[in-house]
Design an enzyme around this catalytic site. Structure first.
Site, PDB file in Angstrom:
ATOM      1  N   LYS A 103      43.767 -47.136  10.051  1.00  0.00           N
ATOM      2  CA  LYS A 103      42.708 -47.890   9.402  1.00  0.00           C
ATOM      3  C   LYS A 103      41.438 -47.086   9.215  1.00  0.00           C
ATOM      4  O   LYS A 103      40.591 -47.445   8.430  1.00  0.00           O
ATOM      5  CB  LYS A 103      42.429 -49.175  10.176  1.00  0.00           C
ATOM      6  N   LYS A 143      40.747 -35.511  15.737  1.00  0.00           N
ATOM      7  CA  LYS A 143      39.524 -36.115  15.196  1.00  0.00           C
ATOM      8  C   LYS A 143      38.339 -35.161  15.213  1.00  0.00           C
ATOM      9  O   LYS A 143      37.475 -35.230  14.342  1.00  0.00           O
ATOM     10  CB  LYS A 143      39.169 -37.389  15.967  1.00  0.00           C
ATOM     11  N   LYS A 172      50.326 -41.163  10.222  1.00  0.00           N
ATOM     12  CA  LYS A 172      50.262 -42.572  10.597  1.00  0.00           C
ATOM     13  C   LYS A 172      49.445 -43.395   9.597  1.00  0.00           C
ATOM     14  O   LYS A 172      48.453 -42.906   9.065  1.00  0.00           O
ATOM     15  CB  LYS A 172      49.613 -42.629  11.995  1.00  0.00           C
TER      16      LYS A 172
HETATM   17  P1  AMP Z   1      43.805 -48.652  16.489  1.00  0.00           P
HETATM   18  O1  AMP Z   1      43.992 -48.965  15.038  1.00  0.00           O
HETATM   19  O2  AMP Z   1      43.860 -47.176  16.722  1.00  0.00           O
HETATM   20  O3  AMP Z   1      42.673 -49.347  17.134  1.00  0.00           O
HETATM   21  O4  AMP Z   1      45.105 -49.213  17.210  1.00  0.00           O
HETATM   22  C1  AMP Z   1      45.282 -50.526  17.660  1.00  0.00           C
HETATM   23  C2  AMP Z   1      46.735 -50.714  18.035  1.00  0.00           C
HETATM   24  O5  AMP Z   1      47.561 -50.646  16.873  1.00  0.00           O
HETATM   25  C3  AMP Z   1      47.259 -49.632  18.983  1.00  0.00           C
HETATM   26  O6  AMP Z   1      48.174 -50.214  19.884  1.00  0.00           O
HETATM   27  C4  AMP Z   1      47.946 -48.683  18.071  1.00  0.00           C
HETATM   28  O7  AMP Z   1      48.938 -47.937  18.720  1.00  0.00           O
HETATM   29  C5  AMP Z   1      48.534 -49.633  17.027  1.00  0.00           C
HETATM   30  N1  AMP Z   1      48.685 -48.946  15.745  1.00  0.00           N
HETATM   31  C6  AMP Z   1      47.692 -48.467  14.954  1.00  0.00           C
HETATM   32  N2  AMP Z   1      48.182 -47.895  13.832  1.00  0.00           N
HETATM   33  C7  AMP Z   1      49.526 -48.006  13.928  1.00  0.00           C
HETATM   34  C8  AMP Z   1      50.604 -47.601  13.093  1.00  0.00           C
HETATM   35  N3  AMP Z   1      50.403 -46.989  11.921  1.00  0.00           N
HETATM   36  N4  AMP Z   1      51.855 -47.871  13.503  1.00  0.00           N
HETATM   37  C9  AMP Z   1      52.074 -48.519  14.665  1.00  0.00           C
HETATM   38  N5  AMP Z   1      51.116 -48.927  15.503  1.00  0.00           N
HETATM   39  C10 AMP Z   1      49.852 -48.673  15.151  1.00  0.00           C
END
Ligand code: AMP
Ligand code: TRP
Length: 332
Positions: free
Chosen positions: A200, A112, A197
Protein backbone atom coordinates in the site's frame (compact mmCIF):
# COMPACT_ATOMS: atom_id res chain seq x y z
CA UNK A 1 -6.32 -18.91 26.24
CA UNK A 2 -4.05 -18.12 23.32
CA UNK A 3 -3.35 -14.40 22.97
CA UNK A 4 -3.03 -12.95 19.48
CA UNK A 5 -1.70 -9.55 18.45
CA UNK A 6 -1.44 -8.06 15.00
CA UNK A 7 -1.36 -4.65 13.41
CA UNK A 8 -1.68 -2.72 10.24
CA UNK A 9 0.02 0.59 9.58
CA UNK A 10 -1.82 3.58 8.11
CA UNK A 11 0.72 4.45 5.43
CA UNK A 12 -1.64 4.08 2.49
CA UNK A 13 -5.00 2.76 1.42
CA UNK A 14 -5.42 -0.87 2.37
CA UNK A 15 -4.97 -3.39 -0.42
CA UNK A 16 -6.16 -6.80 -1.46
CA UNK A 17 -2.84 -8.04 -0.02
CA UNK A 18 -3.78 -6.68 3.39
CA UNK A 19 -7.15 -8.36 3.18
CA UNK A 20 -6.07 -11.78 1.92
CA UNK A 21 -2.83 -11.85 3.91
CA UNK A 22 -4.18 -10.46 7.15
CA UNK A 23 -7.64 -8.97 7.71
CA UNK A 24 -9.72 -11.83 6.41
CA UNK A 25 -8.09 -14.38 8.65
CA UNK A 26 -8.22 -12.08 11.66
CA UNK A 27 -11.97 -11.75 11.17
CA UNK A 28 -12.89 -15.28 10.14
CA UNK A 29 -10.62 -17.27 12.42
CA UNK A 30 -8.31 -15.50 14.82
CA UNK A 31 -10.80 -13.38 16.75
CA UNK A 32 -12.95 -16.45 17.44
CA UNK A 33 -10.27 -18.86 18.55
CA UNK A 34 -8.20 -16.61 20.78
CA UNK A 35 -8.06 -13.52 22.93
CA UNK A 36 -7.15 -11.20 20.07
CA UNK A 37 -5.97 -7.59 19.77
CA UNK A 38 -5.83 -5.78 16.43
CA UNK A 39 -4.12 -2.46 16.25
CA UNK A 40 -3.85 0.46 13.85
CA UNK A 41 -0.10 0.90 14.36
CA UNK A 42 -0.06 4.60 13.66
CA UNK A 43 3.32 5.29 15.30
CA UNK A 44 4.85 3.04 12.65
CA UNK A 45 3.44 5.33 9.95
CA UNK A 46 5.80 8.07 11.16
CA UNK A 47 8.95 6.13 10.20
CA UNK A 48 8.84 7.45 6.63
CA UNK A 49 8.06 10.92 5.24
CA UNK A 50 4.46 11.58 6.13
CA UNK A 51 1.68 14.10 5.93
CA UNK A 52 -0.05 14.53 9.33
CA UNK A 53 -3.55 15.02 7.91
CA UNK A 54 -3.19 11.96 5.69
CA UNK A 55 -2.01 9.73 8.53
CA UNK A 56 -4.98 10.87 10.62
CA UNK A 57 -7.40 10.15 7.78
CA UNK A 58 -5.85 6.79 6.92
CA UNK A 59 -5.84 5.75 10.58
CA UNK A 60 -9.56 6.21 10.90
CA UNK A 61 -10.10 4.54 7.53
CA UNK A 62 -7.96 1.54 8.53
CA UNK A 63 -9.97 1.13 11.73
CA UNK A 64 -13.22 1.30 9.85
CA UNK A 65 -11.99 -1.21 7.24
CA UNK A 66 -10.97 -3.57 10.03
CA UNK A 67 -14.51 -3.43 11.36
CA UNK A 68 -15.96 -3.67 7.84
CA UNK A 69 -13.87 -6.81 7.27
CA UNK A 70 -15.66 -8.37 10.22
CA UNK A 71 -13.65 -7.66 13.35
CA UNK A 72 -16.23 -7.52 16.10
CA UNK A 73 -15.41 -5.22 19.05
CA UNK A 74 -17.56 -7.44 21.27
CA UNK A 75 -15.25 -10.34 20.47
CA UNK A 76 -11.79 -8.82 20.03
CA UNK A 77 -9.97 -5.58 20.89
CA UNK A 78 -9.51 -2.98 18.14
CA UNK A 79 -7.46 0.11 18.98
CA UNK A 80 -4.86 2.65 17.89
CA UNK A 81 -1.26 2.16 19.00
CA UNK A 82 -0.70 5.82 19.90
CA UNK A 83 -3.62 5.71 22.36
CA UNK A 84 -1.74 3.30 24.59
CA UNK A 85 1.51 4.74 26.01
CA UNK A 86 2.84 1.31 26.91
CA UNK A 87 4.04 0.67 23.35
CA UNK A 88 6.49 3.56 23.32
CA UNK A 89 7.47 2.95 26.94
CA UNK A 90 8.43 -0.64 26.26
CA UNK A 91 10.03 0.11 22.92
CA UNK A 92 12.76 2.10 24.67
CA UNK A 93 13.66 -0.80 26.94
CA UNK A 94 13.84 -3.12 23.95
CA UNK A 95 16.19 -0.69 22.21
CA UNK A 96 18.42 -1.22 25.22
CA UNK A 97 18.32 -4.99 24.65
CA UNK A 98 18.67 -4.99 20.85
CA UNK A 99 21.91 -4.33 19.00
CA UNK A 100 22.60 -1.89 16.20
CA UNK A 101 23.78 -4.82 14.03
CA UNK A 102 20.61 -6.84 14.29
CA UNK A 103 18.45 -3.83 13.46
CA UNK A 104 20.54 -3.08 10.36
CA UNK A 105 20.14 -6.66 9.17
CA UNK A 106 16.38 -6.31 8.78
CA UNK A 107 15.41 -6.71 5.12
CA UNK A 108 12.64 -4.11 5.36
CA UNK A 109 15.06 -1.54 6.75
CA UNK A 110 17.58 -2.22 4.00
CA UNK A 111 14.95 -1.98 1.26
CA UNK A 112 13.21 1.10 2.58
CA UNK A 113 16.36 3.00 3.44
CA UNK A 114 17.75 2.41 -0.05
CA UNK A 115 14.44 3.56 -1.55
CA UNK A 116 14.33 6.70 0.60
CA UNK A 117 17.88 7.61 -0.30
CA UNK A 118 17.21 7.03 -4.00
CA UNK A 119 14.26 9.44 -3.73
CA UNK A 120 16.55 12.03 -2.16
CA UNK A 121 14.87 11.72 1.25
CA UNK A 122 16.67 11.33 4.53
CA UNK A 123 16.22 8.08 6.44
CA UNK A 124 14.47 8.58 9.77
CA UNK A 125 16.15 7.00 12.77
CA UNK A 126 12.78 5.48 13.67
CA UNK A 127 12.93 3.40 10.48
CA UNK A 128 15.95 1.64 11.97
CA UNK A 129 14.42 1.21 15.43
CA UNK A 130 11.01 0.21 14.04
CA UNK A 131 11.44 -3.50 14.96
CA UNK A 132 11.94 -2.58 18.63
CA UNK A 133 8.56 -0.80 18.60
CA UNK A 134 6.98 -3.73 16.78
CA UNK A 135 8.45 -6.11 19.37
CA UNK A 136 7.02 -3.88 22.09
CA UNK A 137 3.58 -4.08 20.46
CA UNK A 138 3.72 -7.84 20.66
CA UNK A 139 5.53 -8.38 23.97
CA UNK A 140 3.53 -5.83 25.99
CA UNK A 141 0.47 -8.06 25.55
CA UNK A 142 2.32 -11.33 26.15
CA UNK A 143 1.01 -12.46 22.77
CA UNK A 144 1.58 -16.10 21.84
CA UNK A 145 0.79 -15.74 18.16
CA UNK A 146 1.29 -12.99 15.61
CA UNK A 147 -0.65 -13.54 12.39
CA UNK A 148 1.27 -11.70 9.65
CA UNK A 149 2.09 -12.07 5.99
CA UNK A 150 5.49 -13.57 5.29
CA UNK A 151 7.13 -10.18 4.78
CA UNK A 152 6.88 -9.70 8.55
CA UNK A 153 8.24 -12.99 9.84
CA UNK A 154 11.77 -11.62 10.18
CA UNK A 155 10.48 -8.90 12.51
CA UNK A 156 8.59 -11.43 14.61
CA UNK A 157 11.74 -13.58 14.81
CA UNK A 158 13.58 -10.54 16.14
CA UNK A 159 10.81 -10.00 18.71
CA UNK A 160 11.39 -13.58 19.88
CA UNK A 161 15.13 -12.99 20.18
CA UNK A 162 14.60 -9.80 22.18
CA UNK A 163 12.08 -11.48 24.49
CA UNK A 164 14.42 -14.40 25.12
CA UNK A 165 17.39 -12.13 25.75
CA UNK A 166 15.43 -9.91 28.11
CA UNK A 167 14.08 -12.90 30.04
CA UNK A 168 17.54 -14.43 30.33
CA UNK A 169 19.22 -11.25 31.52
CA UNK A 170 16.56 -9.75 33.74
CA UNK A 171 14.24 -12.55 34.72
CA UNK A 172 11.21 -14.08 33.10
CA UNK A 173 8.96 -11.23 31.93
CA UNK A 174 7.79 -11.89 28.38
CA UNK A 175 6.01 -14.66 26.54
CA UNK A 176 7.95 -15.84 23.48
CA UNK A 177 5.72 -15.10 20.45
CA UNK A 178 5.60 -16.87 17.13
CA UNK A 179 4.54 -15.70 13.67
CA UNK A 180 1.63 -17.54 12.11
CA UNK A 181 1.59 -16.93 8.35
CA UNK A 182 -1.63 -17.62 6.43
CA UNK A 183 -1.78 -20.84 4.41
CA UNK A 184 -2.78 -19.20 1.14
CA UNK A 185 -2.05 -15.70 -0.12
CA UNK A 186 0.81 -15.19 2.33
CA UNK A 187 2.16 -12.80 -0.27
CA UNK A 188 -0.10 -11.21 -2.84
CA UNK A 189 2.08 -9.74 -5.58
CA UNK A 190 1.73 -6.51 -7.56
CA UNK A 191 -0.30 -7.15 -10.72
CA UNK A 192 2.09 -5.07 -12.83
CA UNK A 193 5.27 -6.29 -11.16
CA UNK A 194 4.58 -9.81 -9.93
CA UNK A 195 8.01 -10.22 -8.38
CA UNK A 196 7.28 -7.56 -5.77
CA UNK A 197 4.66 -7.47 -3.05
CA UNK A 198 1.37 -5.66 -3.55
CA UNK A 199 2.16 -2.90 -1.07
CA UNK A 200 0.00 0.00 0.00
CA UNK A 201 2.94 2.35 0.40
CA UNK A 202 4.05 1.99 -3.23
CA UNK A 203 3.70 4.86 -5.68
CA UNK A 204 2.30 3.26 -8.83
CA UNK A 205 -1.26 2.06 -8.53
CA UNK A 206 -2.13 0.08 -11.69
CA UNK A 207 -0.86 -3.14 -10.13
CA UNK A 208 -2.46 -2.59 -6.74
CA UNK A 209 -6.08 -3.45 -5.93
CA UNK A 210 -7.29 -1.20 -3.12
CA UNK A 211 -10.09 -2.44 -0.90
CA UNK A 212 -12.11 0.66 -1.72
CA UNK A 213 -11.56 0.59 -5.50
CA UNK A 214 -14.78 0.69 -7.51
CA UNK A 215 -15.72 -2.70 -9.05
CA UNK A 216 -14.91 -1.44 -12.58
CA UNK A 217 -11.50 -0.28 -11.44
CA UNK A 218 -10.80 -3.65 -9.83
CA UNK A 219 -11.79 -5.46 -13.03
CA UNK A 220 -9.64 -3.23 -15.17
CA UNK A 221 -6.59 -3.74 -12.96
CA UNK A 222 -6.99 -7.52 -12.94
CA UNK A 223 -7.65 -7.72 -16.70
CA UNK A 224 -4.46 -5.73 -17.32
CA UNK A 225 -2.31 -7.86 -15.02
CA UNK A 226 1.10 -8.75 -16.42
CA UNK A 227 1.37 -12.44 -17.37
CA UNK A 228 3.85 -13.94 -19.83
CA UNK A 229 4.04 -15.21 -23.40
CA UNK A 230 4.12 -18.93 -22.62
CA UNK A 231 1.28 -21.13 -23.86
CA UNK A 232 -1.39 -22.48 -21.52
CA UNK A 233 -1.95 -21.88 -17.83
CA UNK A 234 0.39 -23.51 -15.33
CA UNK A 235 1.17 -22.78 -11.68
CA UNK A 236 4.86 -21.99 -11.38
CA UNK A 237 5.77 -19.23 -8.98
CA UNK A 238 9.44 -18.99 -9.97
CA UNK A 239 9.12 -19.16 -13.75
CA UNK A 240 5.66 -17.64 -14.26
CA UNK A 241 5.08 -15.26 -11.36
CA UNK A 242 2.28 -13.22 -12.97
CA UNK A 243 0.07 -16.21 -13.71
CA UNK A 244 0.91 -17.78 -10.35
CA UNK A 245 -0.21 -14.60 -8.61
CA UNK A 246 -3.56 -14.60 -10.41
CA UNK A 247 -4.04 -18.28 -9.58
CA UNK A 248 -3.23 -17.64 -5.94
CA UNK A 249 -5.64 -14.74 -5.74
CA UNK A 250 -8.37 -16.82 -7.35
CA UNK A 251 -7.49 -19.66 -5.01
CA UNK A 252 -7.82 -17.38 -2.00
CA UNK A 253 -11.25 -16.28 -3.25
CA UNK A 254 -12.59 -19.73 -4.14
CA UNK A 255 -10.82 -22.09 -1.75
CA UNK A 256 -9.59 -24.24 -4.66
CA UNK A 257 -5.90 -25.13 -4.96
CA UNK A 258 -3.91 -23.05 -7.51
CA UNK A 259 -2.68 -26.24 -9.23
CA UNK A 260 -6.26 -27.45 -9.66
CA UNK A 261 -7.38 -24.07 -10.96
CA UNK A 262 -4.48 -23.99 -13.44
CA UNK A 263 -5.74 -27.24 -14.99
CA UNK A 264 -9.17 -25.81 -15.58
CA UNK A 265 -8.02 -22.86 -17.75
CA UNK A 266 -6.68 -22.82 -21.30
CA UNK A 267 -5.97 -19.14 -21.65
CA UNK A 268 -5.29 -16.00 -19.66
CA UNK A 269 -8.43 -14.18 -20.78
CA UNK A 270 -10.87 -16.40 -18.91
CA UNK A 271 -8.56 -16.76 -15.92
CA UNK A 272 -8.38 -12.98 -15.61
CA UNK A 273 -12.09 -12.52 -16.06
CA UNK A 274 -12.94 -15.07 -13.38
CA UNK A 275 -10.33 -13.66 -11.03
CA UNK A 276 -11.64 -10.12 -11.50
CA UNK A 277 -15.18 -11.25 -10.80
CA UNK A 278 -14.15 -13.24 -7.75
CA UNK A 279 -12.27 -10.28 -6.26
CA UNK A 280 -15.17 -7.88 -6.92
CA UNK A 281 -17.60 -10.26 -5.19
CA UNK A 282 -15.19 -10.91 -2.33
CA UNK A 283 -14.90 -7.19 -1.59
CA UNK A 284 -18.50 -6.18 -2.17
CA UNK A 285 -19.84 -6.83 1.38
CA UNK A 286 -16.80 -5.16 2.91
CA UNK A 287 -17.29 -2.06 0.76
CA UNK A 288 -20.96 -1.83 1.70
CA UNK A 289 -20.21 -2.10 5.41
CA UNK A 290 -17.40 0.45 5.11
CA UNK A 291 -19.77 2.95 3.50
CA UNK A 292 -22.14 2.54 6.47
CA UNK A 293 -19.35 2.96 8.99
CA UNK A 294 -17.83 5.99 7.37
CA UNK A 295 -21.19 7.71 7.67
CA UNK A 296 -20.83 7.28 11.45
CA UNK A 297 -17.27 8.25 12.49
CA UNK A 298 -18.29 8.65 16.13
CA UNK A 299 -19.04 4.91 16.26
CA UNK A 300 -15.54 4.08 15.02
CA UNK A 301 -13.99 6.57 17.46
CA UNK A 302 -15.96 4.96 20.29
CA UNK A 303 -14.69 1.50 19.35
CA UNK A 304 -11.11 2.82 19.37
CA UNK A 305 -11.60 4.53 22.74
CA UNK A 306 -12.95 1.42 24.41
CA UNK A 307 -10.36 -0.74 22.71
CA UNK A 308 -7.55 1.47 24.04
CA UNK A 309 -8.88 1.22 27.58
CA UNK A 310 -8.92 -2.58 27.40
CA UNK A 311 -5.49 -2.72 25.77
CA UNK A 312 -3.94 -0.37 28.34
CA UNK A 313 -5.19 -2.48 31.22
CA UNK A 314 -3.61 -5.56 29.66
CA UNK A 315 -0.26 -4.00 28.78
CA UNK A 316 0.48 -1.92 31.85
CA UNK A 317 1.32 -4.70 34.34
CA UNK A 318 3.75 -6.35 31.90
CA UNK A 319 5.47 -3.10 30.95
CA UNK A 320 5.70 -2.07 34.63
CA UNK A 321 7.23 -5.46 35.41
CA UNK A 322 9.79 -4.95 32.63
CA UNK A 323 10.73 -1.53 34.05
CA UNK A 324 11.35 -3.07 37.47
CA UNK A 325 13.19 -6.10 36.09
CA UNK A 326 15.66 -4.03 34.06
CA UNK A 327 16.66 -2.02 37.12
CA UNK A 328 14.58 1.14 37.10
CA UNK A 329 13.45 2.50 40.43
CA UNK A 330 9.72 2.14 41.03
CA UNK A 331 7.95 5.50 41.43
CA UNK A 332 7.48 6.24 45.15
P1 AMP B 1 1.24 -3.46 6.20
O1 AMP B 1 0.50 -3.14 4.94
O2 AMP B 1 2.71 -3.58 5.94
O3 AMP B 1 0.88 -2.62 7.37
O4 AMP B 1 0.79 -4.93 6.60
C1 AMP B 1 -0.35 -5.26 7.34
C2 AMP B 1 -0.56 -6.76 7.26
O5 AMP B 1 -0.92 -7.14 5.93
C3 AMP B 1 0.69 -7.57 7.60
O6 AMP B 1 0.31 -8.74 8.29
C4 AMP B 1 1.26 -7.89 6.27
O7 AMP B 1 2.06 -9.04 6.30
C5 AMP B 1 0.00 -8.10 5.44
N1 AMP B 1 0.26 -7.79 4.03
C6 AMP B 1 0.58 -6.59 3.50
N2 AMP B 1 0.75 -6.66 2.17
C7 AMP B 1 0.54 -7.96 1.85
C8 AMP B 1 0.57 -8.68 0.62
N3 AMP B 1 0.83 -8.09 -0.55
N4 AMP B 1 0.31 -10.00 0.66
C9 AMP B 1 0.01 -10.61 1.83
N5 AMP B 1 -0.04 -9.99 3.01
C10 AMP B 1 0.23 -8.68 3.04
N1 TRP C 1 5.32 -4.06 10.82
C1 TRP C 1 4.02 -4.54 10.45
C2 TRP C 1 3.83 -4.34 8.97
O1 TRP C 1 4.51 -3.59 8.34
C3 TRP C 1 2.92 -3.85 11.20
C4 TRP C 1 3.05 -4.11 12.65
C5 TRP C 1 3.50 -3.23 13.59
C6 TRP C 1 2.73 -5.29 13.32
N2 TRP C 1 3.48 -3.80 14.83
C7 TRP C 1 3.02 -5.07 14.71
C8 TRP C 1 2.24 -6.52 12.91
C9 TRP C 1 2.84 -6.06 15.65
C10 TRP C 1 2.07 -7.51 13.88
C11 TRP C 1 2.37 -7.28 15.24
O2 TRP C 1 2.96 -4.98 8.43
Amino acid sequence: MTRIFSGIKPTGHLTLGNYLGALRRWAEEDQHRADALFCVVDLHALTVDHDPARVRRLSRQAASLMLAAGLDPQVCTVFAQSHVDEHARLSYLLECVATDGEMRRMIQYKEKSVRAQAAGQSVRLSLLTYPALMAADILAYRADEVPVGDDQTQHVELSRDLAERFNQRYGHTFVIPKATPPAVAARVMDLQDPTSKMGKSHEATAGIVYLLDEPEVISKKVMRAVTDSADGVAYDRAERPGVANLLEILSACTGKEPEVLADSYDGYGTLKRDTAEAVVELLRPLQTRHAELSADPSYVDGVLREGAAKARALARPTVDAAYRAIGLLPPA
